[in-house]
Scaffold this motif. Structure first.
Motif, PDB file in Angstrom:
ATOM      1  N   LEU A 188       0.808  -1.214   0.000  1.00 23.43           N
ATOM      2  CA  LEU A 188       0.000   0.000   0.000  1.00 23.43           C
ATOM      3  C   LEU A 188       0.843   1.267   0.000  1.00 23.43           C
ATOM      4  N   ILE A 201      -2.359  -5.963   3.599  1.00 27.26           N
ATOM      5  CA  ILE A 201      -3.620  -6.251   4.271  1.00 27.26           C
ATOM      6  C   ILE A 201      -3.618  -7.725   4.658  1.00 27.26           C
ATOM      7  N   THR A 210      -8.894  -3.160   7.874  1.00 27.57           N
ATOM      8  CA  THR A 210      -8.744  -3.140   6.417  1.00 27.57           C
ATOM      9  C   THR A 210      -9.042  -1.746   5.869  1.00 27.57           C
ATOM     10  N   ILE A 214      -6.379   0.885   3.888  1.00 26.38           N
ATOM     11  CA  ILE A 214      -6.633   1.369   2.534  1.00 26.38           C
ATOM     12  C   ILE A 214      -6.731   2.900   2.511  1.00 26.38           C
ATOM     13  N   ARG A 215      -7.277   3.485   3.565  1.00 20.99           N
ATOM     14  CA  ARG A 215      -7.342   4.955   3.633  1.00 20.99           C
ATOM     15  C   ARG A 215      -5.959   5.575   3.560  1.00 20.99           C
ATOM     16  N   ALA A 217      -3.391   4.327   1.977  1.00 23.92           N
ATOM     17  CA  ALA A 217      -2.661   3.903   0.767  1.00 23.92           C
ATOM     18  C   ALA A 217      -2.321   5.109  -0.104  1.00 23.92           C
ATOM     19  N   THR A 219      -1.929   7.337  -3.387  1.00 22.76           N
ATOM     20  CA  THR A 219      -2.576   7.521  -4.687  1.00 22.76           C
ATOM     21  C   THR A 219      -1.908   8.714  -5.371  1.00 22.76           C
ATOM     22  N   LEU A 238      -4.084  -0.272  -6.575  1.00 24.22           N
ATOM     23  CA  LEU A 238      -5.370  -0.360  -5.887  1.00 24.22           C
ATOM     24  C   LEU A 238      -6.450  -0.917  -6.816  1.00 24.22           C
ATOM     25  N   LYS A 266     -10.810   4.448  -3.093  1.00 22.98           N
ATOM     26  CA  LYS A 266     -10.548   3.729  -1.851  1.00 22.98           C
ATOM     27  C   LYS A 266     -11.821   3.115  -1.282  1.00 22.98           C
ATOM     28  N   VAL A 269     -12.340  -0.080  -3.276  1.00 20.55           N
ATOM     29  CA  VAL A 269     -11.344  -1.085  -2.883  1.00 20.55           C
ATOM     30  C   VAL A 269     -11.694  -1.665  -1.512  1.00 20.55           C
ATOM     31  N   THR A 270     -12.051  -0.808  -0.564  1.00 24.61           N
ATOM     32  CA  THR A 270     -12.382  -1.271   0.787  1.00 24.61           C
ATOM     33  C   THR A 270     -13.565  -2.229   0.760  1.00 24.61           C
ATOM     34  N   VAL A 273     -12.480  -5.607  -0.924  1.00 26.39           N
ATOM     35  CA  VAL A 273     -11.609  -6.432  -0.079  1.00 26.39           C
ATOM     36  C   VAL A 273     -12.395  -7.023   1.082  1.00 26.39           C
TER      37      VAL A 273
END
Length: 320
Positions: A188, A201, A210, A214-215, A217, A219, A238, A266, A269-270, A273
């Motif tokens: 990430l 993760i 999780t 991801i928050r 990560a 970008t 992502l 995000k 993705v969250t 996942v």
């Protein structure tokens, strides 16, 4: 040719999504089609660290991960490195078949040394590829699921098997690599996904954990989400993660998000996942430490039976 598969992991921390898409999914798909040995490589924990850490807790967590993703102990032999002494006895004759120069040239060893937590590089670090050769060859492994970064290690195994056969007679097959078809998942933070680098993760992560990972990560600042691995590697990573969890192409996921920006990306993705991990979490919650101990005890017995036979063949071939 009837294959025998050898695969496994070091119990150094929880397995993550990179492990799942890189190797665990293929193990689950292969189980039952051919003999498979899954190694809990506890002795190899001290390859790149001075102490093994919370080794028993890590072994339990690793077994829980294995069972939660769907590995079936009725179809695979899950065993612990330190419980099979005959396996480790193969290391001595195998070491006589490789030179120090050959071990020094191994690019995977060089990378592991660079990321080692040891103050000084141990002899075990240099012999690590030969130790892995013993892991693979004790069960006459012919197929080894690996990532591309592990190919140099497998080449050492093939070299050891070939030289042993040339010197002492045909005992070992030459194992082949089984490369995963899934795209490489990066961490990430944009680097290599790794348990030790805190950028992955875990399969055991809660939904909230999780989401928090991801928050954070990486970008970029562009609002329009596009899949471009060269120009936008963090965003592409992502999208790849979401695509793998959803069973869709990452390009399609990008089109769906459109100009929603990093926040929308995000969120997608969250959700992807967490939905993917939901059944894995449920299976894990239903397991107990008693289940894990029973699986390991039975697997250790089966692996040791195989190792005893191979070691006797090696001794006979060498004239001991």
């Amino acid at each position: 040719m009837d294959h025998v598969v050898l695969t496994g992991d070091r119990p150094t921390g929880p397995l993550h999504l990179g492990h799942y898409f890189g190797s665990l999914a293929s193990r689950v798909a292969l189980q039952g089609t051919c003999p498979m040995y899954v190694l809990v490589a506890d002795y190899q924990v001290i390859t790149d660290r001075d102490v093994p850490g919370a080794i028993q807790a890590n072994i339990t967590a690793l077994l829980l991960d294995y069972l939660a993703v769907g590995l079936d102990p009725a179809k695979v032999t899950i065993f612990q490195h330190s419980a099979v002494p005959e396996l480790n006895q193969l290391l001595l004759p195998f070491l006589s078949l490789v030179s120090v120069a050959e071990l020094r040239r191994n690019p995977t060893v060089k990378d592991e040394i660079a990321h080692s937590s040891q103050q000084a590089v141990s002899g075990l670090m240099f012999t690590y590829p030969v130790h892995q050769a013993a892991d693979i060859l004790f069960c006459k492994g012919t197929l080894v699921p690996v990532g591309r970064d592990q190919l140099p290690h497998l080449e050492v195994t093939r070299m050891v098997a070939r030289r042993f056969n040339e010197r002492y007679g045909p005992v070992f097959p030459l194992p082949e690599a089984m490369l995963g078809e899934s795209p490489l998942l990066r961490g990430l933070d944009g680097g290599k996904m790794s348990k030790s680098r805190g950028n992955a993760i875990a399969l055991s992560a809660t939904p909230d954990e999780t989401a928090a990972l991801i928050r954070k990560a990486r970008t970029d600042s562009e609002r329009l989400i596009t899949f471009d691995e060269a120009a936008r590697p963090e965003v592409a990573n992502l999208l790849t993660l979401a695509g793998l969890c959803l069973g869709r192409a990452p390009q399609d996921v990008a089109v769906e998000i459109g100009d929603g920006g990093a926040v929308a990306l995000k969120k997608v993705v969250t959700e992807a996942v967490n939905e993917f991990l939901r059944p894995i979490r449920a299976r894990r919650a239903a397991l107990t430490e008693t289940d894990v101990r029973a699986v390991l005890r039975e697997g250790n017995e089966r692996a040791r039976e195989r190792a005893v036979i191979t070691l006797e063949e090696v001794r006979d071939a060498m004239g001991f």
